[in-house]
Design a protein around this motif. Sequence first.
Motif, PDB file in Angstrom:
ATOM      1  N   GLU A  34     -39.798 116.231  33.642  1.00 12.59           N
ATOM      2  CA  GLU A  34     -38.772 115.195  33.714  1.00 12.59           C
ATOM      3  C   GLU A  34     -38.108 115.195  35.088  1.00 12.59           C
ATOM      4  OE1 GLU A  34     -34.303 114.617  31.926  1.00 12.59           O
ATOM      5  OE2 GLU A  34     -35.821 115.416  30.574  1.00 12.59           O
ATOM      6  N   GLU A  35     -37.717 116.364  35.553  1.00 14.67           N
ATOM      7  CA  GLU A  35     -37.062 116.468  36.857  1.00 14.67           C
ATOM      8  C   GLU A  35     -38.017 116.099  38.001  1.00 14.67           C
ATOM      9  OE1 GLU A  35     -33.803 116.806  37.303  1.00 14.67           O
ATOM     10  OE2 GLU A  35     -33.725 116.762  35.115  1.00 14.67           O
ATOM     11  N   LEU A  36     -39.259 116.520  37.890  1.00 18.39           N
ATOM     12  CA  LEU A  36     -40.250 116.216  38.916  1.00 18.39           C
ATOM     13  C   LEU A  36     -40.562 114.713  38.961  1.00 18.39           C
ATOM     14  CD1 LEU A  36     -42.097 117.394  41.089  1.00 18.39           C
ATOM     15  CD2 LEU A  36     -43.817 117.763  39.303  1.00 18.39           C
ATOM     16  N   ALA A  37     -40.687 114.101  37.799  1.00 18.16           N
ATOM     17  CA  ALA A  37     -40.964 112.652  37.743  1.00 18.16           C
ATOM     18  C   ALA A  37     -39.856 111.866  38.443  1.00 18.16           C
ATOM     19  CB  ALA A  37     -41.124 112.195  36.296  1.00 18.16           C
ATOM     20  N   LYS A  38     -38.624 112.287  38.230  1.00 18.56           N
ATOM     21  CA  LYS A  38     -37.482 111.594  38.845  1.00 18.56           C
ATOM     22  C   LYS A  38     -37.546 111.604  40.369  1.00 18.56           C
ATOM     23  CE  LYS A  38     -34.193 112.494  35.122  1.00 18.56           C
ATOM     24  NZ  LYS A  38     -32.984 113.259  34.745  1.00 18.56           N
ATOM     25  N   GLN A  39     -38.256 112.566  40.937  1.00 17.48           N
ATOM     26  CA  GLN A  39     -38.371 112.688  42.392  1.00 17.48           C
ATOM     27  C   GLN A  39     -39.525 111.864  42.972  1.00 17.48           C
ATOM     28  OE1 GLN A  39     -38.623 116.870  43.403  1.00 17.48           O
ATOM     29  NE2 GLN A  39     -37.113 117.391  41.837  1.00 17.48           N
ATOM     30  N   GLN A  40     -40.363 111.302  42.125  1.00 11.31           N
ATOM     31  CA  GLN A  40     -41.557 110.609  42.597  1.00 11.31           C
ATOM     32  C   GLN A  40     -41.228 109.211  43.099  1.00 11.31           C
ATOM     33  OE1 GLN A  40     -44.394 112.567  42.740  1.00 11.31           O
ATOM     34  NE2 GLN A  40     -42.795 113.956  42.044  1.00 11.31           N
ATOM     35  N   PRO A  41     -41.811 108.814  44.216  1.00 15.63           N
ATOM     36  CA  PRO A  41     -41.629 107.439  44.693  1.00 15.63           C
ATOM     37  C   PRO A  41     -42.105 106.447  43.625  1.00 15.63           C
ATOM     38  CG  PRO A  41     -42.664 108.786  46.388  1.00 15.63           C
ATOM     39  CD  PRO A  41     -42.639 109.611  45.122  1.00 15.63           C
ATOM     40  N   GLY A  42     -41.296 105.442  43.376  1.00 12.17           N
ATOM     41  CA  GLY A  42     -41.665 104.408  42.411  1.00 12.17           C
ATOM     42  C   GLY A  42     -41.210 104.692  40.990  1.00 12.17           C
ATOM     43  N   PHE A  43     -40.634 105.865  40.724  1.00  4.99           N
ATOM     44  CA  PHE A  43     -40.118 106.176  39.385  1.00  4.99           C
ATOM     45  C   PHE A  43     -38.843 105.384  39.146  1.00  4.99           C
ATOM     46  CE2 PHE A  43     -37.241 108.597  36.647  1.00  4.99           C
ATOM     47  CZ  PHE A  43     -38.029 108.785  35.529  1.00  4.99           C
ATOM     48  N   ILE A  44     -38.722 104.803  37.954  1.00  4.73           N
ATOM     49  CA  ILE A  44     -37.541 104.016  37.607  1.00  4.73           C
ATOM     50  C   ILE A  44     -36.691 104.723  36.554  1.00  4.73           C
ATOM     51  CG2 ILE A  44     -36.751 101.852  36.580  1.00  4.73           C
ATOM     52  CD1 ILE A  44     -39.307 100.550  37.808  1.00  4.73           C
ATOM     53  N   GLY A  45     -37.316 105.245  35.512  1.00  4.71           N
ATOM     54  CA  GLY A  45     -36.568 105.885  34.437  1.00  4.71           C
ATOM     55  C   GLY A  45     -37.489 106.231  33.282  1.00  4.71           C
ATOM     56  N   PHE A  46     -36.904 106.815  32.215  1.00  4.45           N
ATOM     57  CA  PHE A  46     -37.709 107.129  31.041  1.00  4.45           C
ATOM     58  C   PHE A  46     -36.829 107.214  29.799  1.00  4.45           C
ATOM     59  CE2 PHE A  46     -36.064 111.272  31.635  1.00  4.45           C
ATOM     60  CZ  PHE A  46     -36.187 111.927  30.419  1.00  4.45           C
ATOM     61  N   GLU A  47     -37.496 107.123  28.647  1.00  5.56           N
ATOM     62  CA  GLU A  47     -36.870 107.269  27.338  1.00  5.56           C
ATOM     63  C   GLU A  47     -37.817 108.096  26.481  1.00  5.56           C
ATOM     64  OE1 GLU A  47     -35.134 102.748  27.707  1.00  5.56           O
ATOM     65  OE2 GLU A  47     -37.045 103.122  26.724  1.00  5.56           O
ATOM     66  N   SER A  48     -37.241 108.945  25.618  1.00  9.62           N
ATOM     67  CA  SER A  48     -38.094 109.823  24.828  1.00  9.62           C
ATOM     68  C   SER A  48     -37.469 110.092  23.464  1.00  9.62           C
ATOM     69  CB  SER A  48     -38.299 111.141  25.577  1.00  9.62           C
ATOM     70  OG  SER A  48     -39.246 111.946  24.929  1.00  9.62           O
ATOM     71  N   ALA A  49     -38.327 110.206  22.443  1.00 13.67           N
ATOM     72  CA  ALA A  49     -37.895 110.546  21.090  1.00 13.67           C
ATOM     73  C   ALA A  49     -39.022 111.313  20.409  1.00 13.67           C
ATOM     74  CB  ALA A  49     -37.570 109.280  20.302  1.00 13.67           C
ATOM     75  N   ALA A  67     -50.391 106.148  39.430  1.00 11.43           N
ATOM     76  CA  ALA A  67     -51.561 106.949  39.829  1.00 11.43           C
ATOM     77  C   ALA A  67     -51.131 108.190  40.603  1.00 11.43           C
ATOM     78  CB  ALA A  67     -52.524 106.105  40.655  1.00 11.43           C
ATOM     79  N   ASN A  68     -50.155 108.045  41.482  1.00  7.92           N
ATOM     80  CA  ASN A  68     -49.667 109.190  42.250  1.00  7.92           C
ATOM     81  C   ASN A  68     -49.050 110.239  41.323  1.00  7.92           C
ATOM     82  OD1 ASN A  68     -50.564 108.102  44.651  1.00  7.92           O
ATOM     83  ND2 ASN A  68     -48.568 107.236  45.180  1.00  7.92           N
ATOM     84  N   TRP A  69     -48.301 109.805  40.318  1.00  4.66           N
ATOM     85  CA  TRP A  69     -47.721 110.733  39.353  1.00  4.66           C
ATOM     86  C   TRP A  69     -48.829 111.424  38.553  1.00  4.66           C
ATOM     87  CZ3 TRP A  69     -44.469 114.070  38.056  1.00  4.66           C
ATOM     88  CH2 TRP A  69     -44.227 114.440  36.742  1.00  4.66           C
ATOM     89  N   LYS A  70     -49.811 110.680  38.133  1.00  7.96           N
ATOM     90  CA  LYS A  70     -50.917 111.271  37.372  1.00  7.96           C
ATOM     91  C   LYS A  70     -51.608 112.372  38.179  1.00  7.96           C
ATOM     92  CE  LYS A  70     -55.212 110.330  34.979  1.00  7.96           C
ATOM     93  NZ  LYS A  70     -56.258 109.386  34.651  1.00  7.96           N
ATOM     94  N   ASN A  71     -51.715 112.186  39.474  1.00  8.86           N
ATOM     95  CA  ASN A  71     -52.429 113.131  40.333  1.00  8.86           C
ATOM     96  C   ASN A  71     -51.532 114.188  40.980  1.00  8.86           C
ATOM     97  OD1 ASN A  71     -55.005 111.956  39.916  1.00  8.86           O
ATOM     98  ND2 ASN A  71     -54.398 110.283  41.264  1.00  8.86           N
ATOM     99  N   GLN A  72     -50.223 114.161  40.703  1.00  5.03           N
ATOM    100  CA  GLN A  72     -49.313 115.162  41.246  1.00  5.03           C
ATOM    101  C   GLN A  72     -49.716 116.531  40.667  1.00  5.03           C
ATOM    102  OE1 GLN A  72     -46.841 117.361  40.254  1.00  5.03           O
ATOM    103  NE2 GLN A  72     -45.960 117.583  42.289  1.00  5.03           N
TER     104      GLN A  72
END
Length: 105
Positions: A34-49, A67-72
Amino acid sequence: MIAVTPKPPYYAVIFTSVRTVVDDGYADMAKQMEELAKQQPGFIGFESAREEIGITVSYWKDQTAIANWKNQMDHVLARKMGREKWYQSFKIRIALVERGYDFEK
């Protein structure tokens, strides 16, 4: 919490999962991702349940950001561990958000 998203268009990645009984480090890894995703260029937000199934929707500016997040590299490792011990099954769907509206009392 409901994610704050911009005016469309943008993309949603919908991750639906069924967990195994193994918990070994899952919560810590989920928080790290979650914290790493927030640092990625192009990340907007998320919701989870999570109940019987888990649903996480992450929002991204474009397909390149996804694609960049998938390959991080840390995310690649987390996905590998998920397949090996944390998930019984999962499905990923990627959708273009073309329209959105909201309500708040």
